[in-house]
Design an enzyme around this catalytic site. Structure first.
Site, PDB file in Angstrom:
ATOM      1  N   GLY A  49       4.046 -38.343   4.373  1.00 52.40           N
ATOM      2  CA  GLY A  49       2.828 -37.729   3.830  1.00 52.40           C
ATOM      3  C   GLY A  49       1.545 -38.418   4.217  1.00 52.40           C
ATOM      4  O   GLY A  49       0.630 -38.513   3.409  1.00 52.40           O
ATOM      5  N   THR A  50       1.483 -38.911   5.452  1.00 52.38           N
ATOM      6  CA  THR A  50       0.228 -39.514   5.905  1.00 52.38           C
ATOM      7  C   THR A  50      -0.169 -38.905   7.236  1.00 52.38           C
ATOM      8  O   THR A  50       0.682 -38.657   8.096  1.00 52.38           O
ATOM      9  CB  THR A  50       0.322 -41.061   5.949  1.00 52.38           C
ATOM     10  OG1 THR A  50      -0.873 -41.580   6.517  1.00 52.38           O
ATOM     11  CG2 THR A  50       1.507 -41.557   6.721  1.00 52.38           C
ATOM     12  N   ASP A  78      -3.369 -44.127  -6.384  1.00 46.92           N
ATOM     13  CA  ASP A  78      -2.823 -43.694  -7.680  1.00 46.92           C
ATOM     14  C   ASP A  78      -1.664 -44.617  -8.062  1.00 46.92           C
ATOM     15  O   ASP A  78      -1.246 -45.476  -7.273  1.00 46.92           O
ATOM     16  CB  ASP A  78      -2.385 -42.218  -7.614  1.00 46.92           C
ATOM     17  CG  ASP A  78      -1.224 -41.982  -6.648  1.00 46.92           C
ATOM     18  OD1 ASP A  78      -0.209 -42.694  -6.745  1.00 46.92           O
ATOM     19  OD2 ASP A  78      -1.321 -41.070  -5.786  1.00 46.92           O
ATOM     20  N   HIS A 121      -4.425 -50.148   0.093  1.00 46.87           N
ATOM     21  CA  HIS A 121      -5.822 -49.719  -0.067  1.00 46.87           C
ATOM     22  C   HIS A 121      -6.318 -49.897  -1.496  1.00 46.87           C
ATOM     23  O   HIS A 121      -7.313 -49.297  -1.882  1.00 46.87           O
ATOM     24  CB  HIS A 121      -5.991 -48.264   0.363  1.00 46.87           C
ATOM     25  CG  HIS A 121      -5.850 -48.080   1.849  1.00 46.87           C
ATOM     26  ND1 HIS A 121      -5.683 -46.859   2.457  1.00 46.87           N
ATOM     27  CD2 HIS A 121      -5.860 -48.985   2.863  1.00 46.87           C
ATOM     28  CE1 HIS A 121      -5.585 -47.011   3.777  1.00 46.87           C
ATOM     29  NE2 HIS A 121      -5.679 -48.290   4.040  1.00 46.87           N
ATOM     30  N   ALA A 168       7.225 -32.712   0.452  1.00 48.22           N
ATOM     31  CA  ALA A 168       7.833 -34.019   0.177  1.00 48.22           C
ATOM     32  C   ALA A 168       8.851 -33.972  -0.956  1.00 48.22           C
ATOM     33  O   ALA A 168       9.845 -34.704  -0.936  1.00 48.22           O
ATOM     34  CB  ALA A 168       6.732 -35.039  -0.148  1.00 48.22           C
ATOM     35  N   GLU A 173       4.026 -30.990   8.064  1.00 46.63           N
ATOM     36  CA  GLU A 173       4.039 -30.472   9.446  1.00 46.63           C
ATOM     37  C   GLU A 173       3.905 -31.662  10.385  1.00 46.63           C
ATOM     38  O   GLU A 173       3.442 -32.723   9.954  1.00 46.63           O
ATOM     39  CB  GLU A 173       2.859 -29.509   9.641  1.00 46.63           C
ATOM     40  CG  GLU A 173       1.547 -30.184   9.331  1.00 46.63           C
ATOM     41  CD  GLU A 173       0.395 -29.220   9.083  1.00 46.63           C
ATOM     42  OE1 GLU A 173       0.656 -28.008   8.961  1.00 46.63           O
ATOM     43  OE2 GLU A 173      -0.738 -29.696   9.026  1.00 46.63           O
TER      44      GLU A 173
HETATM   45  P1  NAD Z   1      -4.476 -37.646   4.394  1.00 46.99           P
HETATM   46  O1  NAD Z   1      -5.107 -36.838   3.294  1.00 46.99           O
HETATM   47  O2  NAD Z   1      -5.301 -38.023   5.573  1.00 46.99           O
HETATM   48  O3  NAD Z   1      -3.212 -36.849   4.946  1.00 46.99           O
HETATM   49  C1  NAD Z   1      -2.292 -36.269   4.056  1.00 46.99           C
HETATM   50  C2  NAD Z   1      -1.050 -35.915   4.839  1.00 46.99           C
HETATM   51  O4  NAD Z   1      -0.083 -35.456   3.904  1.00 46.99           O
HETATM   52  C3  NAD Z   1      -1.246 -34.809   5.886  1.00 46.99           C
HETATM   53  O5  NAD Z   1      -0.633 -35.225   7.102  1.00 46.99           O
HETATM   54  C4  NAD Z   1      -0.517 -33.605   5.280  1.00 46.99           C
HETATM   55  O6  NAD Z   1       0.095 -32.789   6.263  1.00 46.99           O
HETATM   56  C5  NAD Z   1       0.524 -34.282   4.419  1.00 46.99           C
HETATM   57  N1  NAD Z   1       0.943 -33.489   3.250  1.00 46.99           N
HETATM   58  C6  NAD Z   1       0.159 -32.730   2.445  1.00 46.99           C
HETATM   59  N2  NAD Z   1       0.899 -32.189   1.465  1.00 46.99           N
HETATM   60  C7  NAD Z   1       2.174 -32.622   1.658  1.00 46.99           C
HETATM   61  C8  NAD Z   1       3.400 -32.402   0.976  1.00 46.99           C
HETATM   62  N3  NAD Z   1       3.470 -31.631  -0.116  1.00 46.99           N
HETATM   63  N4  NAD Z   1       4.522 -32.998   1.450  1.00 46.99           N
HETATM   64  C9  NAD Z   1       4.468 -33.780   2.567  1.00 46.99           C
HETATM   65  N5  NAD Z   1       3.334 -34.039   3.250  1.00 46.99           N
HETATM   66  C10 NAD Z   1       2.199 -33.459   2.796  1.00 46.99           C
HETATM   67  O7  NAD Z   1      -3.856 -38.890   3.675  1.00 46.99           O
HETATM   68  P2  NAD Z   1      -3.642 -40.381   4.162  1.00 46.99           P
HETATM   69  O8  NAD Z   1      -3.047 -40.375   5.515  1.00 46.99           O
HETATM   70  O9  NAD Z   1      -2.928 -41.038   3.038  1.00 46.99           O
HETATM   71  O10 NAD Z   1      -5.118 -40.991   4.254  1.00 46.99           O
HETATM   72  C11 NAD Z   1      -6.046 -40.772   3.204  1.00 46.99           C
HETATM   73  C12 NAD Z   1      -6.733 -42.005   2.651  1.00 46.99           C
HETATM   74  O11 NAD Z   1      -7.412 -41.597   1.438  1.00 46.99           O
HETATM   75  C13 NAD Z   1      -5.775 -43.071   2.224  1.00 46.99           C
HETATM   76  O12 NAD Z   1      -6.184 -44.207   2.846  1.00 46.99           O
HETATM   77  C14 NAD Z   1      -5.879 -43.206   0.699  1.00 46.99           C
HETATM   78  O13 NAD Z   1      -6.283 -44.520   0.342  1.00 46.99           O
HETATM   79  C15 NAD Z   1      -6.965 -42.265   0.265  1.00 46.99           C
HETATM   80  N6  NAD Z   1      -6.496 -41.247  -0.717  1.00 46.99           N
HETATM   81  C16 NAD Z   1      -5.573 -41.572  -1.671  1.00 46.99           C
HETATM   82  C17 NAD Z   1      -5.072 -40.600  -2.562  1.00 46.99           C
HETATM   83  C18 NAD Z   1      -4.062 -40.992  -3.615  1.00 46.99           C
HETATM   84  O14 NAD Z   1      -4.053 -42.140  -4.060  1.00 46.99           O
HETATM   85  N7  NAD Z   1      -3.141 -40.092  -4.022  1.00 46.99           N
HETATM   86  C19 NAD Z   1      -5.526 -39.290  -2.468  1.00 46.99           C
HETATM   87  C20 NAD Z   1      -6.490 -38.976  -1.472  1.00 46.99           C
HETATM   88  C21 NAD Z   1      -6.946 -39.972  -0.604  1.00 46.99           C
END
Ligand code: NAD
Length: 240
Positions: free
Chosen positions: A178-179, A90, A112, A222, A206
């Site tokens: 947040g990953t 995004d 990515h 976050a 968490e």
């Molecule tokens: P993930 O979905 O695997 O993990 C998300 C993490 O964020 C989790 O550990 C969760 O506990 C945490 N989280 C959720 N809500 C939160 C909050 N409000 N505050 C803090 N932490 C929070 O995401 P990832 O590790 O980024 O891997 C997903 C892959 O998918 C990435 O490589 C990305 O390219 C893609 N993706 C991107 C988007 C985007 O651009 N916004 C959205 C979905 C997936």
């Protein structure tokens, strides 16, 4: 002090962009093999283009949140080098940083790729892509090429890895926000940062599976944890 911040889908969750693995291993109802691999695109280009067209349109309905804005404030005031590496496709970091000009040592990398860009399947050349792509979208760069989303799919090489590796090798502080730490190579950055002697901090809803690799953890939404962390970092930087 040199800073590297890695962000993932969790930083955009409170803006209304769903995360990826959070519950069921699906991305907006699709298996990743279908919509996030070169093989998926070859098998069904119409489905894949439609998936990213929807994600791209979704961006018009969401806004950066307090966590994106806090990092933009940090980028404006940080006196050392600051590399912000996002796994997100995004444009919420970009929009937050557009409001507060960053200091000269700041750089943002979308490792990515980006929803608002496309690239040619033959030349790899990148072009802005604000609207929808057709299943077989003619490329302006090659008569034999198509335009596809500028997204790094599973099995493809993340972008600008040499810049990221160089910054981590010089980092004094590494912060992961947040990953889930499930997708490599980003999941390995914390170990690289530790080897470089950096202090490491995890910020997440968490503790993640890799929480033990971090010196400190800050847990909660976050939009609360990131502004608090940025405030304390700027305060200690102004004292030190
Ligand atoms: P993930 O979905 O695997 O993990 C998300 C993490 O964020 C989790 O550990 C969760 O506990 C945490 N989280 C959720 N809500 C939160 C909050 N409000 N505050 C803090 N932490 C929070 O995401 P990832 O590790 O980024 O891997 C997903 C892959 O998918 C990435 O490589 C990305 O390219 C893609 N993706 C991107 C988007 C985007 O651009 N916004 C959205 C979905 C997936």
């Amino acid at each position: 002090m040199n800073l590297v911040v890695l962000t993932g889908a969790g930083i955009s969750a409170e803006s209304g962009v769903p995360t990826f693995r959070a519950s069921d291993g699906l991305w907006e109802g699709h298996r990743i093999e279908e919509v996030a691999t070169p093989e998926g695109f070859a098998a069904n280009p119409a489905l894949v283009q439609d998936f990213y067209n929807k994600r791209r349109r979704q961006l018009a309905e969401v806004q950066p949140n307090l966590a994106h804005h806090a990092l933009a404030e940090l980028a404006a005031r940080w006196e050392g080098d600051f590399l912000l590496v996002t796994q997100n496709v995004d444009d919420l970091h970009d929009r937050a940083h557009a409001l507060v000009p960053p200091a000269p040592g700041f750089q943002l990398i979308h490792m990515h790729g980006e929803l608002l860009k496309a690239h040619c399947t033959v030349t790899g050349r990148v072009i802005d892509c604000p609207g929808d792509l057709d299943p077989r979208h003619d490329s302006p760069f090659s008569p034999d090429g198509w335009l596809r989303p500028h997204i790094v799919w599973f099995g493809e090489m993340p972008l600008a890895m040499h810049v990221i590796d160089a910054a981590i090798s010089q980092a004094d502080l590494f912060v992961s926000i947040g990953t889930s730490g499930a997708v490599y190579p980003a999941a390995g950055f914390v170990q690289d940062a530790r080897r470089a002697g950096a202090r490491t901090v995890e910020i997440n809803l968490e503790p993640t599976q890799g929480a033990g690799l971090f010196d400190d953890g800050l847990y909660g939404p976050a939009t609360e944890t990131v502004p608090a962390f940025v405030d304390s970092l700027l305060q200690s930087a102004s004292k030190g």
